[in-house]
Write an enzyme that holds these catalytic residues in place. Sequence first.
Site, short mmCIF file in Angstrom:
data_model
loop_
_atom_site.label_atom_id
_atom_site.label_comp_id
_atom_site.label_asym_id
_atom_site.label_seq_id
_atom_site.Cartn_x
_atom_site.Cartn_y
_atom_site.Cartn_z
N ASP A 108 10.45 -5.13 8.20
CA ASP A 108 9.47 -4.86 9.26
C ASP A 108 9.32 -6.17 10.03
O ASP A 108 10.23 -7.00 9.99
CB ASP A 108 8.15 -4.35 8.64
CG ASP A 108 7.28 -3.65 9.67
OD1 ASP A 108 7.52 -2.46 9.95
OD2 ASP A 108 6.36 -4.28 10.22
N SER A 147 0.84 -1.20 0.00
CA SER A 147 0.00 0.00 0.00
C SER A 147 0.87 1.24 0.00
O SER A 147 1.80 1.35 0.78
CB SER A 147 -0.90 -0.01 1.24
OG SER A 147 -1.59 1.22 1.33
N ALA A 192 4.56 4.11 2.75
CA ALA A 192 4.04 2.88 2.15
C ALA A 192 4.24 1.73 3.13
O ALA A 192 4.92 1.89 4.16
CB ALA A 192 4.77 2.58 0.83
N LYS A 193 3.67 0.59 2.85
CA LYS A 193 3.90 -0.60 3.68
C LYS A 193 3.42 -1.82 2.91
O LYS A 193 2.52 -1.71 2.08
CB LYS A 193 3.10 -0.50 4.99
CG LYS A 193 3.63 -1.37 6.09
CD LYS A 193 4.88 -0.75 6.67
CE LYS A 193 5.23 -1.25 8.02
NZ LYS A 193 6.02 -0.28 8.76
N GLY A 194 4.03 -2.95 3.20
CA GLY A 194 3.61 -4.17 2.54
C GLY A 194 3.60 -5.33 3.51
O GLY A 194 4.15 -5.24 4.61
#
Length: 406
Positions: free
Chosen positions: A141, A55, A100-102
């Site tokens: 992460d 995202s 952002a992050k996934g």
Amino acid sequence: MSQLEDSRKILEDALETLDKQDFYERLAFHERTLETHVTVERDSGREEVFKAFRSQHSTLRGPGKGGIRFSEDVSEEEVKALSLWMTLKTAVADIPYGGAKGGVVVDPSGLSDSEEKRLSEAYTDSISEFIGPDRDVPAPDMNTGARHMAWMMDEYSRIEGKTVPSVITGKPVEAFGSKGRAKATGYGAVYIVEKIIEEEGLESEELTAAVQGFGNAAEPAVKRLEEIGVDVIAVSDSGGATFESDGFSHELLTECKRDAGTVCKTGENISNKELLSLDVDFLLPAAIQEVITEENAGDIQADYIVEIANGPTTRKADEILEKRDVTVIPDILANSGGVTVSYYEWVQNRSGEYWEKEKVLEKLKKNIQEAYTQFTEVREKQKAYGRDTAYIIAARKLVSALEARE
Ligand code: GLU
């Protein structure tokens, strides 16, 4: 309300404080979110499909930036909350990135090393058109680390037909990573603790801390706390929590973790709930989300909560803690050391000039302590909660970035 909804509400309030409500929709909603399904061959030869996301909340201040987590709890809602927090975090830390992050919905403890490698490669394939050094730059992460970043860099480079180190950060130092990156999140949080000690005129040797977690971020934090003379009287990991009234030695904890697989054989066994309510000066939650809630916020005895994990404190808990005079240094400030050194890594990759660890940590210390000073000034002026203060700082920078284009 979910953590995403809570965050949007705090952002809305921050914009109202700044009299910039008109920007709410431009800042609260995500630019794009990709849902994919990746197929991975298990060692048995069977093929398994995993749901995954990336995202991008915002690219207003620079390329999207944020980690990739491997966890069973990953969901679209969670990834979106985390990617919004990255936009706020990069603004608070004042580095030229968006957010952002996934994540992949998977329990990585059930995967062999080669399965994790194939999953990392398959996930990279599925988001390869979405990411890039000027588009969106992933990083580690929860449950991912340097080796996953190396696998992902290699896979992206294969697709591009050339080595592209700056597509991802948090890589091993031997494979285009930055010295100091592995320590950055934990050290960054403790650099803020050091600033508090200095400003409040406290004596480090008289202070205590409890750290929830002993992973990538928590372990260096324990090391730095020891370096400055603060007694770490409790730590935890997935095996439980442990307590030692005289303080733990970092060396003993790491040895124990290495030999026994858990830090919890070193002191008196306590529960995670007990760890959180210990009478310490600094409580550093560095494990998972939503551990300080309306249920236990009334039991917290620490003077300061320094959030190393993302989202450890719920909104309802914030309200209780504020009333009880517990100062919360929110995640988007306290754990911004990781993404700050990710930025230094990206700069080094692009320039081809690599820095010594001392230089990296010195720059980090200066940057995060300046961000903390700005935080205290705004909090004093606005009389706002800790988290709301950081949102006001971020919102102001994001609004300025929009106004500069009008
Ligand atoms: N996952 C880390 C965070 O939540 C680091 C992100 C990065 O280095 O891009 O801040």
